[in-house]
Design a protein around this motif. Structure first.
Motif, short mmCIF file in Angstrom:
data_model
loop_
_atom_site.label_atom_id
_atom_site.label_comp_id
_atom_site.label_asym_id
_atom_site.label_seq_id
_atom_site.Cartn_x
_atom_site.Cartn_y
_atom_site.Cartn_z
N LYS A 1 -13.97 22.25 -0.73
CA LYS A 1 -13.75 23.16 -1.95
C LYS A 1 -14.99 24.04 -2.15
CE LYS A 1 -9.64 22.05 -3.14
NZ LYS A 1 -8.40 22.75 -2.87
N GLY A 2 -16.19 23.37 -1.80
CA GLY A 2 -17.43 24.20 -1.73
C GLY A 2 -17.83 24.41 -3.20
N ILE A 3 -17.42 23.67 -4.06
CA ILE A 3 -17.93 23.97 -5.45
C ILE A 3 -19.44 23.89 -5.70
CG2 ILE A 3 -17.69 23.12 -7.72
CD1 ILE A 3 -14.82 22.23 -6.99
N GLU A 4 -20.13 23.11 -4.96
CA GLU A 4 -21.71 23.30 -5.12
C GLU A 4 -22.09 24.52 -4.67
OE1 GLU A 4 -20.65 21.12 -0.78
OE2 GLU A 4 -19.61 21.51 -3.00
N MET A 5 -21.74 25.34 -4.14
CA MET A 5 -22.08 26.67 -3.58
C MET A 5 -21.93 27.54 -5.16
SD MET A 5 -20.34 29.66 -1.26
CE MET A 5 -20.55 31.48 -1.44
N MET A 6 -20.86 27.50 -5.94
CA MET A 6 -20.68 28.12 -7.19
C MET A 6 -21.66 27.39 -8.32
SD MET A 6 -19.30 30.46 -8.86
CE MET A 6 -19.57 30.83 -10.47
N LEU A 7 -21.97 26.24 -8.20
CA LEU A 7 -22.85 25.67 -9.05
C LEU A 7 -24.38 26.31 -8.75
CD1 LEU A 7 -21.91 21.90 -9.22
CD2 LEU A 7 -21.15 23.88 -10.75
N ASP A 8 -24.69 26.34 -7.58
CA ASP A 8 -26.09 26.93 -7.17
C ASP A 8 -26.08 28.44 -7.65
OD1 ASP A 8 -26.66 24.59 -6.25
OD2 ASP A 8 -26.20 24.98 -4.06
N ALA A 9 -25.01 29.09 -7.65
CA ALA A 9 -25.12 30.61 -8.08
C ALA A 9 -25.04 30.85 -9.63
CB ALA A 9 -23.82 31.30 -7.51
N LEU A 10 -24.59 29.71 -10.52
CA LEU A 10 -24.58 29.95 -11.65
C LEU A 10 -25.91 30.14 -12.46
CD1 LEU A 10 -22.02 29.80 -13.38
CD2 LEU A 10 -22.39 27.50 -13.82
N PRO A 11 -26.95 29.42 -12.32
CA PRO A 11 -28.22 29.77 -12.95
C PRO A 11 -28.36 31.03 -13.09
CG PRO A 11 -28.51 27.84 -11.84
CD PRO A 11 -27.17 28.46 -11.29
N GLU A 12 -28.34 31.83 -11.73
CA GLU A 12 -28.65 33.36 -11.80
C GLU A 12 -27.56 34.13 -12.37
OE1 GLU A 12 -28.94 36.94 -8.54
OE2 GLU A 12 -29.43 35.11 -8.05
N ILE A 13 -26.05 33.83 -12.63
CA ILE A 13 -25.32 34.38 -13.75
C ILE A 13 -25.41 33.98 -15.06
CG2 ILE A 13 -22.68 34.30 -14.13
CD1 ILE A 13 -22.46 33.37 -11.15
N VAL A 14 -25.79 32.88 -15.45
CA VAL A 14 -25.96 32.85 -16.82
C VAL A 14 -27.25 33.28 -17.57
CG1 VAL A 14 -24.42 30.77 -16.77
CG2 VAL A 14 -26.77 30.42 -16.46
N SER A 15 -28.22 33.42 -16.62
CA SER A 15 -29.40 33.95 -17.13
C SER A 15 -29.21 35.45 -17.68
CB SER A 15 -30.35 33.88 -16.04
OG SER A 15 -30.25 34.84 -14.95
N VAL A 16 -28.24 36.14 -16.89
CA VAL A 16 -27.93 37.40 -17.47
C VAL A 16 -26.53 37.63 -18.36
CG1 VAL A 16 -27.26 39.74 -16.47
CG2 VAL A 16 -28.81 38.12 -15.32
N HIS A 17 -25.84 36.53 -18.14
CA HIS A 17 -24.56 36.49 -18.98
C HIS A 17 -24.25 35.17 -19.41
CE1 HIS A 17 -23.40 40.64 -17.40
NE2 HIS A 17 -23.93 40.25 -16.30
#
Length: 832
Positions: A265-281
């Motif tokens: 499912k590759g969910i770890e890829m999304m988790l690694d992207a999330l800090p950059e997302i939540v820092s802005v949103h």
């Protein structure tokens, strides 16, 4: 015995009670012949298709609309294929009043599912006989057509090949939906899919990109394939905010991934992207919805989910990630999707040809960001979604941020997806399937018997049963002897038997994934661990009081033990089993100063097995080469024009010697070993095969060069080892002669012998100890059943290899017509 069932015709059954009773008895006899001895549960399922007179009830007869049999997993089993099968059944029954549909459910013991009434029959995944019995059930059911949901992992056997046992015994048209089409398959998966396609009248794919793959990689003509999209719920286009309060995320922007959890499912890829997302949103919340896949949970527990949760803590994302660890029903799933603003599928494999979760997200009009696997490339084309490179979490973060910040772009993406999804709603999909079913039934009924292809059964291998092996095994090891089939504890245990039984059970587990075989293998390996001395050699005999009664076993004992341990290195399904076996194996290497031909041969088998997992093991390879040269020298010293053998006598376990030479050739490529292996095997076959059957050397005097050969005391070890050696020779040479000799060796166990008596018990899985003047021995010890099972497993392997060779050759020619002809020819040649 082959059972041919032609199905019930449209006729009035006006037989009197006596005739009706005979019909019922006949049906039961057919069932028992097809199943040998089916379980009472399966027999009761079969009887559901019969009324009290043994005929098909009025409502079940053909000619009353369209009756469809669906084969696949089914709820409450937690499986995406099961959900698809249920929704497809509902769809085809809803779109046409004259359509009925029942289900044959693939189940996976020890799970015991409480299926709904539409499930009329269960197939236990790894029980080959269930597939045969299911075909018999379908043939009597009044079904007009069978629709198979094909996914390699839900069927038993290597690459899911057990489903072919069902397909080849059907007399109904078959439409197969392919849920996996690999563009770069391993040879076994390619051959398996080719054979399924050849046994099907039509194929359905859920992605147009699968059609050229089937043509170019598998040689399947486009005319046989239909594209019907994965079905999706027919729901209105709603504002995500409508459902958010239901899950406590009102006012937040919801990212969602759903489906059974597994590493692909590759969910770890999304988790690694999330800090950059939540820092802005910081209003973002990511929901991971779904239970761990049951098969993953059974094998690895919750390792993947726990890793993801650790990653969330490490990244400080506890306020931004919610795990819903459960399998949700359809209504709740629609609500979760309804609350979703952006759907994420970061799958890791490009080969993913279909995804039910992505289909649902597109069909419900979600903005989607995905990695570029095959299904996503098609479904998200033309602005219906965004693709980011595999493993690129930064690109994923940038893409999601752009979508969050550009609401107009996100809304346009949703509308395009929703509009495309209208052709994917279950009513549309149901209509397409019903139209295809009617067309296929019409074509099938329009054929005359002259135009139907001749399909003969492939090499018949009786059900391979471990019942007697289980009976002889306790928590210590394998009891050597059985008097009249009853374990005789007076004689205790032996390493000789444990080593070979370890080989059999590991081969059985590889083929059938039977937990019983794994449990037995663990017991035998544990016994061998206890029996091994510090110098690497082994005790052989242990009494029932668990005391070894010898100082050290013979060379043969060491060779047999090494064979078993080597196979545990090659085929052990757990890391612990392989690690222990490797330690034991390497401890024995220094003791392999062998001089006797059979001991050397057993050791070569073990060394060859070790190299199957660790091809670069230089010490093991040198030892194999050393022993093979020693065995070759024994052959060359004794060889003459009229005596092509390794010594002056043919005694017991003869075929193991030429097989060892052939395995040595496979490991080293040394032509000398191949020549000796084939020459000695041919000589052995000349001495033991005559008059259309094997007549093995008896143990009441053996056969010394220039002397008379013993007739009786023929033993199953000769049949099992001969089948194995011929299987190896066939795999190397592809000569059908060795295929026939392997078949004849196995059939010796089934009654093709000088007395015409069967030694293998089809009910208990036991095997008589020998063929004596008065008939088959009444004793059924460990060596006999082990060697019988080796022969049966070799025959099963040969049947697959025969078809693999034919299919591979045809695919290489890249002509679909030649491919179909080669498969049909292979099926015919392996049937007699």
């Amino acid at each position: 015995m082959e059972v041919k069932v032609t199905g019930y015709e449209n006729e009035h059954f006006d037989a009197d009670a006596k005739e009706a009773q005979e019909k019922r008895r006949s049906a039961r006899r057919r069932l028992e012949e097809a199943a040998n001895t089916p379980s009472m549960a399966l027999q009761r399922q079969y009887e559901k298709g019969l009324d009290l007179t043994g005929t098909v009830s009025e409502s079940e007869r053909p000619g009353r609309g369209l009756k469809v049999c669906l084969i696949g997993t089914y709820p409450p089993r937690e499986c995406g294929i099961g959900t698809f099968t249920r929704d497809l059944r509902h769809a085809i029954c809803q779109v046409a009043d004259d359509v009925q549909a029942f289900v044959i459910a693939m189940t996976n013991p020890p799970n015991n599912y409480k299926y709904p009434p539409e499930v009329v029959f269960e197939i236990r995944q790894n029980q080959l006989n269930d597939y045969r019995l299911a075909a018999e059930y379908i043939n009597f059911s009044g079904a007009d057509i069978v629709c198979v949901q094909h996914e390699f992992g839900i069927f038993g056997g290597p690459e899911g090949r057990y489903i072919l046992e069902l397909l080849k015994n059907l007399n109904k048209p078959v439409v197969t939906t392919l849920h996996t089409v690999l563009s770069e398959p391993l040879a076994g998966f390619r051959v398996s899919l080719i054979r399924v396609a050849n046994a099907s009248d039509r194929l359905v794919v859920l992605n147009s990109r699968a059609i050229p793959i089937l043509k170019d990689v598998y040689g399947i003509t486009e005319e046989k394939v239909s594209l019907i999209h994965h079905g999706v719920p027919d729901v209105p286009f709603v504002d995500p905010n409508y459902y958010k309060d239901k899950f406590g995320v009102e006012g937040r922007l919801v990212l969602l991934t759903f489906g059974l959890l597994s590493r692909n499912k590759g969910i770890e890829m999304m988790l690694d992207a999330l800090p950059e997302i939540v820092s802005v949103h910081p209003e973002v919340v990511y929901i991971v919805l779904g239970a761990t896949h049951p098969e993953v949970k059974r094998r690895d527990g919750e390792e993947y989910r726990l890793m993801l949760k650790r990653r969330v803590r490490e990244l400080g994302l506890e306020d931004y990630v919610i795990f819903y660890d459960r399998y949700v029903d359809d209504d709740e799933l629609r609500e979760f999707l309804g609350a979703c603003d952006i759907y994420i599928t970061p799958y890791q494999s490009r080969e993913q040809i279909v995804s039910g979760t992505l289909a649902y997200a597109v069909g419900m009009g979600k903005a989607v960001v995905s990695t570029p696997y095959l299904y996503a490339e098609e479904l998200l084309a033309n602005g219906r979604g965004k693709l980011v490179p595999f493993g690129d979490s930064k690109a994923l973060a940038r893409t999601i941020n752009r979508l969050i910040e550009n609401e107009a772009m996100r809304h346009q993406m949703r509308k395009r997806a929703y509009k495309f999804g209208r052709q994917m709603t279950w009513p549309e999909v149901g209509r397409a399937y019903v139209e295809l079913f009617r067309q296929t039934v019409g074509e099938f009924q329009g054929r005359t018997s002259a135009t139907l292809p001749l399909v003969r059964a492939s090499l018949d291998v009786p059900e391979i049963k471990l019942d007697h092996l289980v009976r002889l095994t306790d928590d210590t090891g394998l009891i050597q002897h059985a008097t009249y089939g009853i374990p005789d504890r007076r004689f205790g245990y032996s390493t000789d038997d444990a080593g070979r039984a370890l080989v059999v059970t590991l081969m059985h587990h590889r083929n059938f994934e039977d937990p019983t075989a794994l449990r037995l293998a663990t017991t035998y390996l544990s016994f061998l661990q206890l029996a091994q001395r510090p110098d690497g050699r082994f005790h052989n005999f242990m009494n029932y009081a668990r005391q070894f009664t010898d100082e050290v076993g013979s060379e043969d004992t060491l060779g047999r033990a090494l064979w078993g341990v080597g196979m545990a290195v090659a085929l052990g399904p757990t890391e612990g089993m392989r690690a222990l076996a490797r330690e034991m194996f390497e401890r024995s290497l220094s003791a392999l100063d062998l001089v006797h031909a059979r001991a050397i041969s057993y050791a070569i088998c073990g060394l060859h097995a070790f190299l199957q997992r660790y091809d670069g093991a230089a010490l093991v390879r040198r030892k194999l080469d050393e022993l093979a040269n020693r065995l070759a020298s024994l052959y060359e010293e004794a060889r003459a024009d009229d005596w092509r053998w390794f010594g002056e006598e043919l005694t017991y376990a003869n075929a193991k010697l030429p097989q060892a030479m052939l395995l040595a050739y496979q490991a080293t490529g040394e032509e000398r070993f191949l020549q000796i292996g084939l020459e000695s095997l041919d000589f052995l076959l000349e001495q033991t095969y005559s008059g259309g059957q094997f007549d093995f050397i008896g143990n009441q005097g053996w056969y010394r060069r220039g002397g008379e050969r013993a007739t009786f005391g023929q033993q199953p070890i000769e049949a099992g080892y001969t089948a194995e050696a011929c299987a190896t020779a066939y795999e190397i040479t592809e000569k059908s002669y060795y295929l026939e000799m392997a078949r004849a060796a196995v059939e010796w166990l089934l009654g093709r012998n000088r007395l015409g008596v069967r030694l293998y018990d089809l009910v208990t899985g036991a095997c008589s100890d020998g063929l004596d003047p008065q008939g088959a021995s009444l004793n059924q010890g460990a060596e006999s059943v082990i060697c019988c099972l080796l022969g049966l497993l070799a025959a099963a392997r040969l049947r697959e290899k025969k078809l693999e060779i034919a299919a591979t050759a045809a695919v290489s020619s890249a002509t679909p017509t030649a491919l179909g002809a080669a498969i049909q020819s292979a099926k015919a040649e392996s049937s007699d």
